[in-house]
Design a protein around this motif. Structure first.
Motif, PDB file in Angstrom:
ATOM      1  N   MET A  29      -1.092 -12.503   0.756  1.00 30.51           N
ATOM      2  CA  MET A  29      -1.522 -12.260   3.166  1.00 30.51           C
ATOM      3  C   MET A  29      -2.842 -11.537   2.848  1.00 30.51           C
ATOM      4  N   THR A  30      -3.212 -12.202   3.470  1.00 36.06           N
ATOM      5  CA  THR A  30      -3.991 -11.081   4.690  1.00 36.06           C
ATOM      6  C   THR A  30      -3.862 -11.034   5.791  1.00 36.06           C
ATOM      7  N   LYS A  74      -8.383   1.580   4.887  1.00 28.56           N
ATOM      8  CA  LYS A  74      -9.051   1.662   3.690  1.00 28.56           C
ATOM      9  C   LYS A  74      -7.563   2.694   2.489  1.00 28.56           C
ATOM     10  N   GLU A  75      -6.965   3.604   3.171  1.00 24.11           N
ATOM     11  CA  GLU A  75      -5.894   4.787   2.589  1.00 24.11           C
ATOM     12  C   GLU A  75      -4.769   3.929   2.971  1.00 24.11           C
ATOM     13  N   ASN A  76      -4.368   3.040   3.400  1.00 24.67           N
ATOM     14  CA  ASN A  76      -3.080   2.639   4.234  1.00 24.67           C
ATOM     15  C   ASN A  76      -2.253   1.287   3.154  1.00 24.67           C
ATOM     16  N   VAL A  77      -3.536  -0.014   3.559  1.00 25.45           N
ATOM     17  CA  VAL A  77      -3.800  -0.880   3.060  1.00 25.45           C
ATOM     18  C   VAL A  77      -3.426  -1.321   2.337  1.00 25.45           C
ATOM     19  N   ILE A 108      -3.866  -5.379   1.045  1.00 24.38           N
ATOM     20  CA  ILE A 108      -4.256  -5.962   1.049  1.00 24.38           C
ATOM     21  C   ILE A 108      -5.578  -6.912   1.714  1.00 24.38           C
ATOM     22  N   PRO A 109      -6.571  -7.718   1.775  1.00 19.60           N
ATOM     23  CA  PRO A 109      -7.533  -8.341   2.618  1.00 19.60           C
ATOM     24  C   PRO A 109      -7.133  -7.962   4.236  1.00 19.60           C
ATOM     25  N   TYR A 110      -8.019  -7.308   4.703  1.00 19.48           N
ATOM     26  CA  TYR A 110      -8.048  -7.083   6.068  1.00 19.48           C
ATOM     27  C   TYR A 110      -9.332  -7.616   6.587  1.00 19.48           C
TER      28      TYR A 110
END
Length: 241
Positions: free
Chosen positions: A1-2, A28-31, A33-35
């Motif tokens: 999922m992106t 960067k610290e909490n996700v 999946i690619p964003y």
């Protein structure tokens, strides 16, 4: 999922860098999946373009898109049309809605395949709204009241500034919505989604007022009333009122 986060901006030189930087640090610290973060500049005449280009150069995940027409609606629409992410949505650049709800939103989409739409709300009993000026609170509540009366809106808020949905539905709604370029486009977007009977989650949030807001309240209210009249006529013609 992106996921693709859209940030419509207009003359946001004071808040743009801080908003994008804080969001990037959180992601960067909490996700996991690619964003992608897309800055959608709809007609800025200050230093916003320069700041946005610097952010694009600094972060691989950030892109800057210039739109030569003003309006949150045209920015939101453009962002949806451009995206190839699985989930797309927009946040206000002042990050009035606490970023922790971004993680919650991603997790909900991941766990519930039937969920199509997450709509942030300041007016749920579980919501926590802080620092909101009394006249803005009254006008926002008044708008919700009218939308419920005229359109039988189910959601408890229509303009929280935190909206995410699955991209296929988003693109479908864009193809059906009118060409309004302003804030009311996002209201029509929600109302049309409700009429499709898709699964929508009205998410209570922690929302903190930004006193440097660029929204012109009385001009906005006048536009809302005009747009509601237009949309009611349009829905009647389409037979979906």
């Amino acid at each position: 999922m992106t996921i693709n986060l859209l940030f419509p901006v207009l003359n946001e030189r004071l808040r743009l860098e801080k908003g994008i930087t804080n969001c990037m640090n959180y992601l960067k610290e909490n996700v996991d999946i690619p964003y992608k973060l897309t800055i959608l500049d709809n007609g800025s005449e200050d230093e916003t373009p320069d700041i946005a280009r610097n952010l694009e150069a600094k972060y691989e995940e950030v892109e800057y898109v210039r739109i030569d027409e003003k309006g949150v609606g045209i920015a939101f629409k453009t962002g949806i049309e451009r995206t190839d992410a699985d989930i797309v949505g927009y946040m206000d650049i002042d990050l009035s809605t606490d970023l922790k709800y971004l993680s919650k939103t991603i997790e909900m989409f991941r766990e519930d395949t039937e969920l199509q739409y997450v709509n942030g709300t300041r007016f749920s009993k579980e919501s926590d709204t802080r620092g909101r000026k009394w006249y803005r609170k009254i006008t926002s509540a008044g708008l919700v009241f009218i939308l419920k009366k005229k359109f039988k809106m189910k959601a408890s808020d229509a303009l929280c500034g935190f909206t995410f949905l699955r991209t296929p539905l988003a693109k479908e709604l864009v193809s059906e919505c009118s060409d309004d370029h302003g804030w009311f486009y996002t209201v029509e977007f929600l109302l049309r989604a409700e009429r499709k009977n898709v699964k929508i989650y009205d998410m209570p949030v922690l929302w903190v007022e930004d006193y440097d807001t660029t929204v012109k309240v009385w001009k906005t209210i006048k536009n809302y009333l005009r747009q509601m009249k237009r949309l009611k006529k349009l829905f009647k013609e389409e037979g979906i009122l």
